[in-house]
Scaffold this motif. Structure first.
Motif, PDB file in Angstrom:
ATOM      1  N   LYS A 281       0.534   4.237   5.384  1.00 28.35           N
ATOM      2  CA  LYS A 281      -0.029   3.376   6.433  1.00 28.35           C
ATOM      3  C   LYS A 281      -1.329   2.734   5.974  1.00 28.35           C
ATOM      4  O   LYS A 281      -1.578   1.547   6.248  1.00 28.35           O
ATOM      5  N   ASP A 282      -2.149   3.481   5.261  1.00 25.52           N
ATOM      6  CA  ASP A 282      -3.408   2.911   4.775  1.00 25.52           C
ATOM      7  C   ASP A 282      -3.141   1.794   3.766  1.00 25.52           C
ATOM      8  O   ASP A 282      -3.790   0.745   3.805  1.00 25.52           O
ATOM      9  N   ILE A 283      -2.166   2.020   2.882  1.00 24.21           N
ATOM     10  CA  ILE A 283      -1.852   1.010   1.870  1.00 24.21           C
ATOM     11  C   ILE A 283      -1.266  -0.244   2.503  1.00 24.21           C
ATOM     12  O   ILE A 283      -1.709  -1.364   2.217  1.00 24.21           O
ATOM     13  N   LYS A 284      -0.281  -0.056   3.358  1.00 31.57           N
ATOM     14  CA  LYS A 284       0.479  -1.200   3.858  1.00 31.57           C
ATOM     15  C   LYS A 284      -0.099  -1.823   5.127  1.00 31.57           C
ATOM     16  O   LYS A 284      -0.081  -3.046   5.284  1.00 31.57           O
ATOM     17  N   LEU A 285      -0.565  -1.002   6.031  1.00 33.01           N
ATOM     18  CA  LEU A 285      -1.112  -1.538   7.283  1.00 33.01           C
ATOM     19  C   LEU A 285      -2.620  -1.717   7.202  1.00 33.01           C
ATOM     20  O   LEU A 285      -3.180  -2.574   7.890  1.00 33.01           O
ATOM     21  N   GLY A 286      -3.257  -0.911   6.343  1.00 36.46           N
ATOM     22  CA  GLY A 286      -4.709  -0.982   6.242  1.00 36.46           C
ATOM     23  C   GLY A 286      -5.212  -2.142   5.411  1.00 36.46           C
ATOM     24  O   GLY A 286      -6.100  -2.884   5.840  1.00 36.46           O
ATOM     25  N   HIS A 287      -4.633  -2.338   4.204  1.00 37.86           N
ATOM     26  CA  HIS A 287      -5.142  -3.425   3.357  1.00 37.86           C
ATOM     27  C   HIS A 287      -4.045  -4.193   2.618  1.00 37.86           C
ATOM     28  O   HIS A 287      -4.324  -4.851   1.618  1.00 37.86           O
ATOM     29  N   ARG A 288      -2.801  -4.114   3.130  1.00 32.82           N
ATOM     30  CA  ARG A 288      -1.701  -4.922   2.607  1.00 32.82           C
ATOM     31  C   ARG A 288      -1.561  -4.766   1.092  1.00 32.82           C
ATOM     32  O   ARG A 288      -1.381  -5.735   0.351  1.00 32.82           O
ATOM     33  N   GLY A 289      -1.645  -3.503   0.612  1.00 29.57           N
ATOM     34  CA  GLY A 289      -1.536  -3.239  -0.811  1.00 29.57           C
ATOM     35  C   GLY A 289      -0.097  -3.070  -1.279  1.00 29.57           C
ATOM     36  O   GLY A 289       0.854  -3.275  -0.520  1.00 29.57           O
ATOM     37  N   ARG A 290       0.073  -2.696  -2.557  1.00 28.47           N
ATOM     38  CA  ARG A 290       1.389  -2.475  -3.129  1.00 28.47           C
ATOM     39  C   ARG A 290       1.672  -0.975  -3.161  1.00 28.47           C
ATOM     40  O   ARG A 290       0.774  -0.151  -3.328  1.00 28.47           O
ATOM     41  N   ILE A 291       2.943  -0.620  -3.031  1.00 30.68           N
ATOM     42  CA  ILE A 291       3.311   0.783  -2.852  1.00 30.68           C
ATOM     43  C   ILE A 291       3.013   1.627  -4.092  1.00 30.68           C
ATOM     44  O   ILE A 291       2.855   2.863  -3.988  1.00 30.68           O
ATOM     45  N   LYS A 292       2.886   1.006  -5.270  1.00 33.99           N
ATOM     46  CA  LYS A 292       2.594   1.792  -6.475  1.00 33.99           C
ATOM     47  C   LYS A 292       1.262   2.521  -6.352  1.00 33.99           C
ATOM     48  O   LYS A 292       1.021   3.517  -7.039  1.00 33.99           O
ATOM     49  N   GLU A 293       0.391   2.030  -5.475  1.00 38.23           N
ATOM     50  CA  GLU A 293      -0.898   2.687  -5.244  1.00 38.23           C
ATOM     51  C   GLU A 293      -0.706   4.128  -4.742  1.00 38.23           C
ATOM     52  O   GLU A 293      -1.559   4.989  -4.978  1.00 38.23           O
ATOM     53  N   TYR A 294       0.424   4.380  -4.062  1.00 39.55           N
ATOM     54  CA  TYR A 294       0.693   5.725  -3.535  1.00 39.55           C
ATOM     55  C   TYR A 294       0.674   6.767  -4.656  1.00 39.55           C
ATOM     56  O   TYR A 294       0.056   7.828  -4.528  1.00 39.55           O
ATOM     57  N   ALA A 295       1.342   6.458  -5.756  1.00 37.28           N
ATOM     58  CA  ALA A 295       1.428   7.414  -6.865  1.00 37.28           C
ATOM     59  C   ALA A 295       0.063   7.658  -7.508  1.00 37.28           C
ATOM     60  O   ALA A 295      -0.174   8.720  -8.097  1.00 37.28           O
ATOM     61  N   GLU A 296      -0.831   6.703  -7.414  1.00 37.73           N
ATOM     62  CA  GLU A 296      -2.174   6.865  -7.949  1.00 37.73           C
ATOM     63  C   GLU A 296      -3.020   7.774  -7.060  1.00 37.73           C
ATOM     64  O   GLU A 296      -3.982   8.390  -7.530  1.00 37.73           O
ATOM     65  N   ARG A 297      -2.631   7.881  -5.790  1.00 37.44           N
ATOM     66  CA  ARG A 297      -3.434   8.631  -4.826  1.00 37.44           C
ATOM     67  C   ARG A 297      -2.863   9.995  -4.464  1.00 37.44           C
ATOM     68  O   ARG A 297      -3.605  10.856  -3.968  1.00 37.44           O
ATOM     69  N   VAL A 298      -1.551  10.192  -4.667  1.00 36.60           N
ATOM     70  CA  VAL A 298      -0.905  11.435  -4.227  1.00 36.60           C
ATOM     71  C   VAL A 298      -0.402  12.202  -5.442  1.00 36.60           C
ATOM     72  O   VAL A 298       0.579  11.797  -6.085  1.00 36.60           O
ATOM     73  N   PRO A 299      -1.033  13.322  -5.796  1.00 37.10           N
ATOM     74  CA  PRO A 299      -0.594  14.120  -6.963  1.00 37.10           C
ATOM     75  C   PRO A 299       0.845  14.600  -6.781  1.00 37.10           C
ATOM     76  O   PRO A 299       1.263  14.977  -5.693  1.00 37.10           O
ATOM     77  N   GLY A 300       1.597  14.575  -7.893  1.00 42.07           N
ATOM     78  CA  GLY A 300       2.970  15.052  -7.871  1.00 42.07           C
ATOM     79  C   GLY A 300       3.999  14.013  -7.491  1.00 42.07           C
ATOM     80  O   GLY A 300       5.196  14.246  -7.609  1.00 42.07           O
ATOM     81  N   SER A 301       3.555  12.835  -7.042  1.00 33.26           N
ATOM     82  CA  SER A 301       4.482  11.748  -6.717  1.00 33.26           C
ATOM     83  C   SER A 301       4.687  10.849  -7.925  1.00 33.26           C
ATOM     84  O   SER A 301       3.901  10.879  -8.870  1.00 33.26           O
ATOM     85  N   GLU A 302       5.753  10.055  -7.897  1.00 34.35           N
ATOM     86  CA  GLU A 302       6.101   9.188  -9.021  1.00 34.35           C
ATOM     87  C   GLU A 302       6.337   7.759  -8.519  1.00 34.35           C
ATOM     88  O   GLU A 302       6.907   7.563  -7.444  1.00 34.35           O
ATOM     89  N   TYR A 303       5.920   6.799  -9.325  1.00 33.57           N
ATOM     90  CA  TYR A 303       6.235   5.397  -9.047  1.00 33.57           C
ATOM     91  C   TYR A 303       7.229   4.890 -10.072  1.00 33.57           C
ATOM     92  O   TYR A 303       7.076   5.144 -11.267  1.00 33.57           O
ATOM     93  N   HIS A 304       8.256   4.190  -9.622  1.00 36.73           N
ATOM     94  CA  HIS A 304       9.285   3.637 -10.505  1.00 36.73           C
ATOM     95  C   HIS A 304       9.432   2.140 -10.232  1.00 36.73           C
ATOM     96  O   HIS A 304       9.602   1.728  -9.083  1.00 36.73           O
ATOM     97  N   GLU A 305       9.379   1.357 -11.280  1.00 34.48           N
ATOM     98  CA  GLU A 305       9.667  -0.078 -11.147  1.00 34.48           C
ATOM     99  C   GLU A 305      11.136  -0.271 -10.788  1.00 34.48           C
ATOM    100  O   GLU A 305      12.000   0.484 -11.239  1.00 34.48           O
ATOM    101  N   GLY A 306      11.406  -1.303  -9.998  1.00 35.90           N
ATOM    102  CA  GLY A 306      12.785  -1.614  -9.607  1.00 35.90           C
ATOM    103  C   GLY A 306      13.128  -1.019  -8.248  1.00 35.90           C
ATOM    104  O   GLY A 306      13.441   0.161  -8.139  1.00 35.90           O
TER     105      GLY A 306
END
Length: 448
Positions: A281-306
């Motif tokens: 919600k902070d990424i998408k509703l708060g500042h209209r960011g891209r979802i890859k930011e989630y993996a930078e902020r949440v340990p143990g999560s992964e970002y995949h292109e595509g």
């Protein structure tokens, strides 16, 4: 395969007239395949030319939208409004701002909207609109000027008793506010001409959550009736990260599921512990960011292109909430091979015909978009009612009405499927139940 002669004849006519409109043809064919037993049972529909009229919009408006960017340069986009069918109420359907918008996309969405609105039980006809304008990367000032230019033309074609637009992809609270302000300025009237408005000026509580919540209410009820099951303990894959996806994740989590993915147009994130919705919600509703930011902020999560690769993640339930045709036949087979048993659609027409064939062949519980994602327009209809009454219902009141509408859609779809010889088929049931109500109204009102 189409086998009923009347259905085949009308579909061939659509192909001749609109052969270049691939999304529209796809939507018509999918519905027509379901309607063959309905048409066979109602010969009066052929006598009254119901199918011929059903696939032809009552009105298509296409217009130029000229606006000025922050550097003072004039930009030109195309605007559309397809007023498809008003047999059971004023035209109702969202506005989509996206580079992929063209007449075919708007017509497929408007065609689906007829049936979706009918299924809600509320008096709303079908329509859709939008523009190939892309608000991503644009300043608030640029978005405002575009919306004002768009509404300057659109306002002459809409009204609270004629056509009531709402939001769709890239048309949220900001855009609806600018559109409503321009309509009010030009028409000098304060009316419920748009839904999805801010709470300060006629919006409804629970409207933001409605499509995502409604999707989960529908899925939960279908699981209960058809499988004696629920979301509890299930692993869920969700695509998208807009309002539909966010609030589908929220409700699925509250119903006991573990949602492990969400995505945007660049890629997807996988979190084996379960998506942290506050971060999304902070990424998408708060500042209209891209979802890859989630993996930078949440340990143990992964970002995949595509973004399409999200369907390779093993799950029990898949909730596609991004865009049309995001699941093809190969992705559907991967879902099945990885143990998925339920697909309910939060986006509009997210599954290709090949994907739907895979669902049906594997006997998945499949909830089609026109039924499963009807919660958004259902609460839009409730917003219209509140505007007419000049009152506001509480969140719990609206949410309870939404839940009942979605449960009724499941029940009515299953009743229709049984009546037309396909017991348990939610797709045929939704198409049949939505169509018969509109078709009977068309017959009763005469030829026009």
């Amino acid at each position: 395969m189409l086998t009923e002669e009347y259905v085949k004849r009308v579909y061939a006519q659509v192909e001749r007239r609109d052969g270049d409109q691939l999304e529209f043809l796809q939507a018509v064919r999918e519905v027509f395949e379901s309607l063959e037993p309905v048409v066979a049972k109602h010969p009066e529909y052929e006598r009254n030319g119901v199918l011929e009229r059903f696939v032809e919009p009552e009105r298509v408006v296409k217009f130029r939208v000229a606006w000025t960017d922050d550097e003072g340069r004039v930009q030109v986009n195309r605007g559309y409004r397809v007023q498809f069918n008003s047999a059971i109420g004023p035209y109702k359907g969202g506005l989509r701002f996206h580079p992929t918008v063209n007449e075919s996309v708007i017509k497929f969405l408007g065609f689906e909207q007829i049936l979706k609105n009918s299924l809600t039980g509320l008096p709303m006809g079908g329509g859709k609109g939008g523009s190939d304008f892309d608000p991503k990367g644009r300043s608030d000032g640029e978005v405002m000027r575009f919306c004002q230019a768009f509404m300057t033309e659109l306002q002459r074609h809409i009204g609270q008793f004629t056509d009531v637009p709402a939001g769709d992809i890239n048309v949220g609270a900001r855009e609806i506010g600018y559109l409503f302000g321009q309509y009010k300025r030009i028409r000098d009237e304060y009316s419920g001409v748009l839904t999805g408005k801010g709470l300060e000026f006629g919006g409804s509580l629970a409207r933001t959550e409605a499509t995502g919540y409604g999707l989960c209410y529908y899925t939960q009820e279908a699981l209960r009736v058809l499988r004696n099951d629920s979301f509890q303990g299930k692993t869920v894959v969700v695509s998208g990260s807009g309002n539909v996806a966010i609030f589908a994740i929220e409700k699925a989590q509250r119903l006991g599921a573990k949602v492990v993915t969400c995505s945007d147009s660049n890629g997807y994130v996988y979190d084996p512990k379960g998506i942290d919705l506050d971060v999304v919600k902070d990424i998408k509703l708060g500042h209209r960011g891209r979802i890859k930011e989630y993996a930078e902020r949440v340990p143990g999560s992964e970002y995949h292109e595509g973004c399409r690769d999200v369907w390779t993640v093993p799950c029990d339930i898949a909730l596609p909430c991004a865009t049309q045709n995001e699941i093809d036949g190969e992705s559907a087979r991967t879902l099945v091979d990885n143990g998925c048993t339920v697909v309910c659609e939060g986006a509009n027409m997210p599954s290709t015909p090949e994907a739907i064939a895979v669902y049906q062949g594997a006997k998945l519980l499949y909830g089609p978009a026109k039924a499963a994602n009807a919660g958004g327009v259902a609460v839009s209809g409730l917003e219209m009612s509140q505007n007419s009454y000049r009152l506001s219902w509480t969140f719990d009141e609206v949410d309870a009405k939404l839940k009942q509408i979605m449960e009724d859609i499941v029940a009515n779809s299953l009743d229709a499927a049984k009546e037309y010889g396909r017991e348990g088929d939610l797709m045929l049931g939704a198409n049949a139940a939505g169509f018969v109500k509109v078709a009977n109204a068309m017959v009763a009102q005469g030829i026009f």
